[in-house]
Every structure is written in structure tokens, then in C-alpha cells.
Design a protein around this motif. Structure first.
Motif, short mmCIF file in Angstrom:
data_model
loop_
_atom_site.label_atom_id
_atom_site.label_comp_id
_atom_site.label_asym_id
_atom_site.label_seq_id
_atom_site.Cartn_x
_atom_site.Cartn_y
_atom_site.Cartn_z
N GLU A 1 0.82 -1.21 0.00
CA GLU A 1 0.00 0.00 0.00
C GLU A 1 0.86 1.26 0.00
O GLU A 1 0.61 2.21 -0.75
CB GLU A 1 -0.93 0.01 1.21
CG GLU A 1 -1.79 1.25 1.31
CD GLU A 1 -2.61 1.30 2.58
OE1 GLU A 1 -3.37 2.28 2.75
OE2 GLU A 1 -2.49 0.38 3.41
N GLN A 2 1.90 1.28 0.85
CA GLN A 2 2.74 2.48 0.96
C GLN A 2 3.56 2.72 -0.30
O GLN A 2 3.71 3.86 -0.75
CB GLN A 2 3.66 2.35 2.18
CG GLN A 2 2.92 2.34 3.50
CD GLN A 2 3.85 2.05 4.67
OE1 GLN A 2 5.06 1.98 4.51
NE2 GLN A 2 3.27 1.86 5.85
N ASN B 1 -0.04 4.34 -2.72
CA ASN B 1 0.13 5.74 -2.38
C ASN B 1 1.00 6.51 -3.38
O ASN B 1 1.03 7.73 -3.36
CB ASN B 1 0.77 5.86 -0.99
CG ASN B 1 -0.15 5.36 0.11
OD1 ASN B 1 -1.35 5.17 -0.12
ND2 ASN B 1 0.38 5.14 1.28
N ARG C 1 11.31 8.37 -3.58
CA ARG C 1 10.19 8.37 -2.63
C ARG C 1 10.25 7.20 -1.66
O ARG C 1 10.22 7.38 -0.45
CB ARG C 1 8.88 8.32 -3.42
CG ARG C 1 7.63 8.33 -2.56
CD ARG C 1 6.39 8.17 -3.43
NE ARG C 1 5.20 8.16 -2.59
CZ ARG C 1 4.73 7.09 -1.98
NH1 ARG C 1 5.38 5.93 -2.10
NH2 ARG C 1 3.64 7.16 -1.23
N THR C 2 10.39 5.99 -2.20
CA THR C 2 10.31 4.79 -1.37
C THR C 2 11.66 4.40 -0.80
O THR C 2 11.77 4.00 0.37
CB THR C 2 9.73 3.64 -2.19
OG1 THR C 2 8.46 4.04 -2.72
CG2 THR C 2 9.56 2.40 -1.35
#
Length: 377
Positions: free
Chosen positions: A165-166, A170, A227-228
Motif C-alpha cells: 500500500e505504501q 500511495n 520516494r520509497t
């Protein structure tokens, strides 16, 4: 001068300079006589004597002023003695005098070329050490993956779903927006260049092939790395600072199973889906630009796109996604576990993980391009 403050009186008689000290020569009071002591001159005397009979107290600051003044008089050629102090004062003075004044800083010649070579060498050594450690961490993660096949109960499904999900769900808005705009840019720039040859129709080919083979997965990986990958480093690094990872080891829990594998597995699943989503949005942006720029209908664009691209183009791009996901997630977790006990370390290694992740993605993308070209794929 305040009562009991540090003071001295210098008298000269029969070739001897007598310096009578009075009051408290401590750090809070000695500053008042510091400049006067520094300006003291022998004035023709051959000997000098410090009289500490009237000194009430002395600490290392006062002893240092006396030591400095004594050294200056000795440099002027005087024979200097110190008398009249108590046992404790004499012991302190002996230690300060034995330490002496700090030597003047030695000036070393600065060779700029040698300095540059030294920095390059240090950077290369650090680069190879970092590569060795990263490769070792990759091996540990691989072994942990293989262990999951023998012990599936070690898989943390709740963490796995949460990280999907993250890292995936997102990230859809930012990846969709950037991919759409990149598709528009490619269509406009391609049309401007191909118009010179009367080949504007091949703008569709340019957009379709470049997006499916390179731009879609590359843009997605770059966004995910920033981002991740940085989020993985910051999360694990903060746990490292708070000693949560040490607590896990104390409880017999493996940080690879608890923290690293769920993140790696989640990104390996999410990145191919994000790359497919990016391809669709980029082609949509290119199609809208082609409709307004070239006067094509949506049906004509889809027909030309169908002739321009094949399934191989899509598979070439999407096949890179699991590899890039492994690189980004392993680098992010690796740098997070290297964080030491400071917030500065978290920020520095978070930045480093993004740089390393982007570097490895670009390098492996170039290697894939060479490989596919060699295999005529």
C-alpha cells in the motif's frame, strides 16, 4: 580593583626584578591582570623572582599566566625563580610549568595536486568498500529469501500488504501525473523534429516505443527511488537510532525477516504494476497531444500505435521492473541498517541511499539496453 582580586607589583632592586603577587589568582579574577602580566618587561634586570606569599588561592588559569610570564622573562635572558607558595600551590605550578606553553603551530606546505590525488584515492577505496558491503548484504537477503521457501511461516504478510500500500497505491498520483506529462512532452518534441521531414505520423511510434521500452519503467524507478528508497532508509535508520533493532535481536528476531524482506517483496510486486500504470498514463498523454497537435482521431492514434509497438516492447520494459525493485529496496534497507546513533546520520544516509539507488538503476538500465541490443530484442 575588587577586594581579594588578582594583582601584582613589580619592583627592581640590585639587578633583581621582584614580582609580588596578591589576592586570588583564579579563572574568574585573573583576567584583570592578564594584559599587565603580558606587558611586563625585565627593564635591565638579570634575575626575576615571583613572590607568592600573599596569594590566597590559585588555579590552573592563574598558574598559566605565571607560566607564560616566566617563559617570556626567560626568553629575555633572566634567571627566574618562584617562591612563597604553599604545598598545593607549588604542586599545581610544577604541573603547569612542566607542561610548558604550547609550541607554535608548524606550517606544512600545501600541495594541491597531492591533496586531489589523495581525495580521489580515498573516494575509490570508499567506493569499493561500499560495493563489497552492499554485495554482502545482497547475499544475506538472498539467503533469507531462500529460507522462506523452507519456512513459509517466517513471511510477515501483514507487513507485506502494508508496504504494498505504501510503496504502490500511495505512489499512484505522483507517478500518474509525471508519466502523463512526460508523454505530452515526448509527443510535442517528437512532432516538432519529425515535421521537418514530413513524418509527423511517426510521432506515435516514437512515443510508443520510448515509453514502453525505456521511459515508463525508468521514470517510475527514479520516482520510487526518491520516494520509497529514502523512506526505507529513514524508517529503519530511525529504528536504529532508537535501539529498536537491537531490541529485536535481543528478543531473538532477525531484522532481515522483520524489516528487510517485507519491504523488498512488496516493492518487487508493486514496481511492475506501477510501471504498467506509468506506461498507460504516458501513452494517454502522448495520445492526447497527438490528437491536438497532429489532428488525429483517438482511433487513428490507437491503430498507428498498434502497428508501431509489439508485445516485445512492453515485455522489455516490464522485465526490468523486478530487478530495479530489488536494487532500490536493498540499497534503502542497507543504508538504514548502517545508521549510527545520531539524527545527522539518518539524513546523510537517506540522501546517500537515494543517490546510490538512482546510480544503480541507471547503470543496470544501460546494461539491459546493451544486452537487448546484442540479442536483437
Amino acid at each position: 580593583m575588587a577586594e581579594n582580586g588578582a594583582s601584582f607589583e613589580a619592583k627592581q632592586a640590585d639587578g633583581e626584578l621582584v614580582i609580588a603577587l596578591r589576592g586570588r589568582w583564579t579563572i574568574g579574577l585573573v583576567a584583570a591582570v592578564n594584559s599587565q602580566a603580558a606587558a611586563l618587561r625585565p627593564g635591565g634586570a638579570r634575575r626575576a623572582r615571583f613572590d607568592l606569599t600573599a596569594v590566597e588561592a590559585i588555579d590552573s588559569a592563574g598558574a598559566w599566566v605565571i607560566s607564560r610570564t616566566r617563559a617570556a622573562l626567560q626568553a629575555a635572558g633572566l634567571d627566574v625563580t618562584i617562591e612563597g607558595g604553599g604545598p598545593a600551590q607549588e604542586a599545581l605550578l610544577d604541573k603547569v610549568l612542566a607542561a610548558g606553553l604550547p609550541p607554535p603551530a608548524e606550517r606544512h606546505p600545501h600541495h594541491y595536486f597531492i591533496h586531489i590525488v589523495e581525495r580521489i584515492g580515498a573516494a575509490l577505496i570508499g567506493f569499493f568498500k561500499q560495493g563489497r558491503d552492499l554485495l554482502s548484504f545482497f547475499g544475506a537477503v538472498t539467503i533469507a529469501f531462500l529460507r522462506l521457501f523452507r519456512q513459509p511461516r517466517r513471511i510477515k504478510f501483514v507487513a507485506f500488504i502494508a508496504h504494498i500500500e505504501q510503496t504502490g497505491l500511495n505512489a499512484l498520483p505522483i507517478i500518474g501525473l509525471i508519466s502523463f506529462l512526460i508523454g505530452v512532452v515526448l509527443a510535442y518534441q517528437g512532432a516538432d523534429q519529425l515535421r521537418r521531414f514530413g513524418a509527423q505520423i511517426f510521432t506515435v511510434n516514437l512515443v510508443g516505443v520510448s515509453v514502453l521500452r525505456e521511459m515508463g519503467i525508468l521514470l517510475t524507478s527514479i520516482i520510487v527511488a526518491g520516494r520509497t528508497g529514502s523512506a526505507f532508509t529513514a524508517q529503519i535508520g530511525t529504528m536504529q537510532v532508537n535501539e529498536e533493532i537491537d531490541a529485536m535481536r535481543t528478543l531473538g528476531l532477525d531484522p532481515l525477516d522483520m524489516l528487510v524482506l517485507p519491504r523488498v517483496m512488496a516493492l518487487v510486486v508493486a514496481l511492475p504494476l506501477l510501471a504498467f500504470y506509468s506506461d498507460i498514463l504516458a501513452l494517454t498523454g502522448g495520445g492526447i497531444a497527438a490528437v491536438f497537435l497532429l489532428g488525429m482521431t483517438p482511433t487513428q492514434f490507437i491503430t498507428q500505435l498498434n502497428h508501431a509497438v509489439t508485445l516485445n516492447h512492453f515485455l522489455v520494459g516490464i522485465s526490468k521492473a523486478p530487478v530495479f525493485a530489488m536494487l532500490i529496496s536493498i540499497v534503502g534497507c542497507f543504508e538504514g541498517l548502517r545508521v549510527t546513533g545520531s539524527a545527522e546520520s539518518v539524513g546523510r544516509l537517506t540522501t546517500q541511499s537515494v543517490v546510490e539507488g538512482l546510480f544503480l538503476v541507471i547503470v543496470f538500465d544501460a546494461m539491459f539496453s546493451i544486452l537487448f541490443s546484442f540479442l536483437h530484442i
